[in-house]
Design an enzyme around this catalytic site. Structure first.
Site, PDB file in Angstrom:
ATOM      1  N   GLY A  68       0.830  -1.194   0.000  1.00  0.00           N
ATOM      2  CA  GLY A  68       0.000   0.000   0.000  1.00  0.00           C
ATOM      3  C   GLY A  68       0.866   1.245   0.000  1.00  0.00           C
ATOM      4  O   GLY A  68       2.024   1.212   0.428  1.00  0.00           O
ATOM      5  N   GLN A 126       3.072   9.957   1.243  1.00  0.00           N
ATOM      6  CA  GLN A 126       4.350   9.235   1.294  1.00  0.00           C
ATOM      7  C   GLN A 126       5.262   9.583   0.117  1.00  0.00           C
ATOM      8  O   GLN A 126       6.455   9.276   0.150  1.00  0.00           O
ATOM      9  CB  GLN A 126       4.131   7.723   1.333  1.00  0.00           C
ATOM     10  CG  GLN A 126       3.569   7.224   2.658  1.00  0.00           C
ATOM     11  CD  GLN A 126       3.464   5.711   2.670  1.00  0.00           C
ATOM     12  OE1 GLN A 126       2.510   5.165   2.157  1.00  0.00           O
ATOM     13  NE2 GLN A 126       4.468   5.046   3.223  1.00  0.00           N
ATOM     14  N   CYS A 176       6.047  -0.496   7.306  1.00  0.00           N
ATOM     15  CA  CYS A 176       5.667   0.698   6.536  1.00  0.00           C
ATOM     16  C   CYS A 176       6.840   1.107   5.661  1.00  0.00           C
ATOM     17  O   CYS A 176       7.984   1.137   6.124  1.00  0.00           O
ATOM     18  CB  CYS A 176       5.313   1.834   7.496  1.00  0.00           C
ATOM     19  SG  CYS A 176       4.896   3.376   6.659  1.00  0.00           S
ATOM     20  N   LEU A 177       6.559   1.449   4.402  1.00  0.00           N
ATOM     21  CA  LEU A 177       7.631   1.862   3.492  1.00  0.00           C
ATOM     22  C   LEU A 177       8.325   3.137   3.973  1.00  0.00           C
ATOM     23  O   LEU A 177       9.470   3.390   3.601  1.00  0.00           O
ATOM     24  CB  LEU A 177       7.077   2.081   2.081  1.00  0.00           C
ATOM     25  CG  LEU A 177       6.569   0.818   1.354  1.00  0.00           C
ATOM     26  CD1 LEU A 177       5.902   1.205   0.047  1.00  0.00           C
ATOM     27  CD2 LEU A 177       7.698  -0.180   1.113  1.00  0.00           C
ATOM     28  N   HIS A 204      -4.125   1.115   7.715  1.00  0.00           N
ATOM     29  CA  HIS A 204      -2.774   1.686   7.705  1.00  0.00           C
ATOM     30  C   HIS A 204      -2.710   2.893   6.760  1.00  0.00           C
ATOM     31  O   HIS A 204      -2.156   3.944   7.118  1.00  0.00           O
ATOM     32  CB  HIS A 204      -1.785   0.591   7.274  1.00  0.00           C
ATOM     33  CG  HIS A 204      -0.360   1.012   7.225  1.00  0.00           C
ATOM     34  ND1 HIS A 204       0.585   0.554   8.107  1.00  0.00           N
ATOM     35  CD2 HIS A 204       0.305   1.850   6.388  1.00  0.00           C
ATOM     36  CE1 HIS A 204       1.751   1.094   7.822  1.00  0.00           C
ATOM     37  NE2 HIS A 204       1.621   1.888   6.781  1.00  0.00           N
ATOM     38  N   GLU A 205      -3.286   2.753   5.566  1.00  0.00           N
ATOM     39  CA  GLU A 205      -3.228   3.850   4.585  1.00  0.00           C
ATOM     40  C   GLU A 205      -4.137   5.006   5.002  1.00  0.00           C
ATOM     41  O   GLU A 205      -3.807   6.181   4.791  1.00  0.00           O
ATOM     42  CB  GLU A 205      -3.586   3.350   3.191  1.00  0.00           C
ATOM     43  CG  GLU A 205      -2.707   2.218   2.665  1.00  0.00           C
ATOM     44  CD  GLU A 205      -1.221   2.461   2.828  1.00  0.00           C
ATOM     45  OE1 GLU A 205      -0.774   3.619   2.725  1.00  0.00           O
ATOM     46  OE2 GLU A 205      -0.491   1.478   3.094  1.00  0.00           O
ATOM     47  N   HIS A 240      -2.209   7.071   7.289  1.00  0.00           N
ATOM     48  CA  HIS A 240      -1.267   7.960   6.583  1.00  0.00           C
ATOM     49  C   HIS A 240      -1.952   9.256   6.154  1.00  0.00           C
ATOM     50  O   HIS A 240      -1.418  10.348   6.339  1.00  0.00           O
ATOM     51  CB  HIS A 240      -0.707   7.269   5.337  1.00  0.00           C
ATOM     52  CG  HIS A 240       0.516   6.432   5.583  1.00  0.00           C
ATOM     53  ND1 HIS A 240       1.660   6.940   6.151  1.00  0.00           N
ATOM     54  CD2 HIS A 240       0.769   5.132   5.328  1.00  0.00           C
ATOM     55  CE1 HIS A 240       2.568   5.971   6.239  1.00  0.00           C
ATOM     56  NE2 HIS A 240       2.054   4.864   5.757  1.00  0.00           N
TER      57      HIS A 240
END
Ligand code: NI
Length: 164
Positions: free
Chosen positions: A46, A51, A88-89, A130-131, A134
């Site tokens: 995702g 991000q 997480c990226l 999670h997204e 963000h």
């Protein structure tokens, strides 16, 4: 298509509540394509627009059933509980078992502006939450227990010293 640099922990854009999208144009479609490309390149499941430094309420994900784009998403309802090793990226190389609701009902819009609805559980439910976090300026670090948080800060501190 363009692969973007993914913003890492410490970048203030990750703490911003993103702006709602009001123009469903070619620029938005291009942004979604670039986000998917960036996510695949990073081998993530995702990616949220902030991000890559874009202040817009849009995220993309692929929880195994193909790519999904959600614009102006919102979570309607959650239920159950599931512990999953979450990463997480924007916090690369680190992951923790985090408990969150298992099932998620979310609504949003597709790239044409039409309303879409998804019901996700397990990995898909996790990614949706999670997204969504963000886009609200929140990171998975806020879901850690005190012991995990101390470990995270130590690990992130070490990384900051390596790359000032
Ligand atoms: Ni993330």
């Amino acid at each position: 298509m363009t692969v973007f640099q993914i913003r890492a922990y410490g970048d203030p854009v990750l703490r911003q509540v993103t702006k709602q999208v009001d123009l469903f144009d070619e620029g938005l479609a291009k942004l979604a394509q670039d986000m998917l490309e960036t996510m695949h390149e990073a081998e993530g499941v995702g990616l949220a627009a902030n991000q890559i430094g874009v202040d817009r309420a849009i995220f993309v994900y692929d929880a195994g059933d193909g790519p999904v784009v959600m614009v102006n998403p919102r979570i309607i309802e959650t239920s159950g509980e599931w512990s999953y090793e979450e990463g997480c990226l924007s916090v690369p190389g680190l992951h923790w078992p985090i408990v969150r609701p298992n099932r998620v009902h979310a609504k949003g819009h597709d790239l044409s502006g039409a309303e879409i609805e998804v019901w996700g559980e397990e990995l898909e439910g996790r990614v949706l939450q999670h997204e969504m976090d963000h886009l609200n300026g929140r990171l998975l670090l806020e879901h850690l227990d005190p012991v995990q948080r101390r470990e995270a800060m130590a690990a992130l501190g070490a990384r900051t010293l390596e790359k000032p």
